[in-house]
Structure formats: C-alpha cells, structure tokens
Design a protein around this motif. Sequence first.
Motif, PDB file in Angstrom:
ATOM      1  N   LEU A 109       0.884  -1.224   0.085  1.00  0.00           N
ATOM      2  CA  LEU A 109       0.042  -0.016   0.142  1.00  0.00           C
ATOM      3  C   LEU A 109       0.933   1.143  -0.091  1.00  0.00           C
ATOM      4  O   LEU A 109       1.702   1.545   0.995  1.00  0.00           O
ATOM      5  CB  LEU A 109      -0.816  -0.086   1.197  1.00  0.00           C
ATOM      6  N   VAL A 162      -2.997   4.226  -2.214  1.00  0.00           N
ATOM      7  CA  VAL A 162      -4.109   4.555  -1.366  1.00  0.00           C
ATOM      8  C   VAL A 162      -4.006   6.057  -0.653  1.00  0.00           C
ATOM      9  O   VAL A 162      -5.038   6.603  -0.175  1.00  0.00           O
ATOM     10  CB  VAL A 162      -4.128   3.325  -0.195  1.00  0.00           C
ATOM     11  N   ALA A 164      -6.963   2.688   3.214  1.00  0.00           N
ATOM     12  CA  ALA A 164      -5.917   1.460   3.254  1.00  0.00           C
ATOM     13  C   ALA A 164      -6.424   0.404   4.074  1.00  0.00           C
ATOM     14  O   ALA A 164      -6.031  -0.852   3.858  1.00  0.00           O
ATOM     15  CB  ALA A 164      -4.773   2.146   4.141  1.00  0.00           C
TER      16      ALA A 164
END
Length: 375
Positions: free
Chosen positions: A153, A174, A354
């Motif tokens: 992420l 994200v 996230a």
Amino acid sequence: MERRFVILSAGMGSGHDAVAAELARRLTRQGHSVETADVLRMLPFGLGTGLRCFYAGMVGHAPLVYDAIYRGFFVPRGRLRGGTGPVAAPAALALGRALRDRPPATVISTFHLAAQVAGRLRERGVLRAPSVVLITDFAVHRQWLHPGNDVHLCPTREAADEVARRGGRRPVQVGPVVPPAFLAPPDAVAADGYERRFARAAPDRVPVVVSSGAWGVGSRLERTAALLAAAGYLPVVLCGRNERLRRRMNAVRGVLGLGWVTDMPALLGAVRAVVENAAGQTAAQALAAGVPVVSYRPIPGHGADGARRMAEAGLTSYARDEWELLRELDVLTADSRKRERRVAAGREVFVADAARVAADAERLVTEDPQGPAAD
C-alpha cells in the motif's frame, strides 16, 4: 465476518505508531479484531532499544553517518532480491512463535523492518496469511521490499510505480494514512483557540508551523525560526518531546515553541503553511488538512529523499536555501493560484481507504496467486 489482524509497527519517533493506530481504528470499526506489536521489542538482548537510540543519536548528532548508512543499505539497486539481514532473523523467530497458536487473517507492516520480518516468514511458509506492507515513506527504499510480501500500500502513484519497478508484488496507491479529522472541511475544525493564541503572541503576523518531528531534531532550527520571524512570520515550532529545544525556541525573539501537540488538526487549521524536515507524518497531515508544505533542510537519508519525491510529485516545495524558502512561503501563504493548486494536489493524493484494501488482501492473493508487480 470478524477476522483477526496483526499490525507490526515500531517505536521510531511516533509516525509509524500513529499510522498503525489509525489503521487499527479503521479495522476495528469494520468489525475486526486487531493486535498491534512493536517489532523492535521482538529483538533479543535489548537490541531494539539499542537500534532506536543509535538512530536517534545519528539523526540528531551525526547526520552524515546516518546518510552513509542509508546510502549503503537502503537506496534501491536493481530489482528486488531475497535476504533480510541479521537483524530480521531473530525478530522473525519471535514473531513466528507468537503467531503459531493464533494465526491471523492478515499481517500488516507499517515499518520497514517489520516488512522484512513478515516477508521472511511468508516466503518460508511459516506465515500462511497474506502479508501487507503499508509504506509510510514517500521515497521507497529497499528495506520496504521483500519478495515474500503480497501487497504494498503506497502513499502516491509514483511510490507504487517504484515498487513495481523493483519487483514488489501488487502495489496499490492509497494515499497516506491519517485520522479523519485532518480531512474535515476547514469550517468543521475548531481552530479558534490557536488563532486567538497566535494573535496575542504576534498580531498581524502570519503563523507558520516549523516541524521537527517527535524527537525535536533538525539542522539549524533556531536559525530557520529566526529567519522567518525577521521576515514577518510567526514561526510556531513543534519541538515534539524535546523540552530543551522548546526552551531554546521560546528564547528567540518572535518565535513560539510548542511541546507535544495533541490536537494537530486544530493547530493546522490556524496556520497558513508548514515548514518540515522529514517528509513524515506532519507533512502527510498537512496535505490532508489543505495546508501547503515546504521542505527545508531535511534530515539526511529517507528525509531528504522523501522531500525530493514529494516535490517531484507536485505535492510540496523543496527549498534549497533561505531565499527560496522565503519566496515559497510568500506565495503559498497568500491567496494565490499556486496555493490553490498545491492544496488541491495534496488532498487528491488520498484516494483509497488503506484498511479496506488490507482487509481485502486475502481475496487479492487468492484471485492472483503469482501476484505480479505490474499488469
């Protein structure tokens, strides 16, 4: 359906723990159970405490030493390879034992050593659950990457592209992870208390935050604050937990030094810009709050690299000298088109939750077992 998540963080400053706490809050609100662990505490013989103290000492007193270490062991070279180094091995053994009796649905790392530890366990089959890495740096160094990890992420599209180029699996942009209060509309933030305080301290001066991180470290902070005061600003210096620095700052004419701040959304709502030196959580919070950011005299290593990457992405300015710092602030604190563009770019980087992507990691891995870095 409730699932169990384990978040691996580290008490290096406060940024990684702050991200872990917000991620845990979001997952808990989704109905899951969450356990957070400090990967430094998994190291034997007090090694984690030693690493923390060594890092703090280098950044505060020997920045050139830290920069040399960063260049030697963190700067990416070529594509991703295996091997995690001697520090990760004992932590991996400890984590493997801790997870054996209560296997999690997913492990999420918010610190680069944790990413190495989880990747090592995942690659060897000890960890059967997906391993997600939440990268908190705007510059992706190689310690964030291990071939065993399943999902990465990333704070920006540029960071996701870098992960893909280096062979990291399933990079997803994200945006930075910050509490929702930072993303609230300006009229919803109760900033009037700070506004009155700043008006009493320096009427008719524009308040500007100068951030030095949780440890209160930086290069020539007093000189920077004095420069801003002489230029007509009110430098509000965030000294973190460094009380000595706070006292020194409050001894500088025209400067307001603050200790640890617990209501950062309100503080950011009362200032016109942030001068930062680490490309860390304060910078991310300012982007969310719609406050322009200028990086100046960043700490070496990941701080300087992160500052450059943020500026290259159009999120911040990177001032190379005092005059450039003042020129950028003069434009960004005024109601200018550049300020409008910068505020919009900062807020647009927050593209996904996230926690929801991490909670979906099992499906991502199941549907795409090989997990290529790029399509």
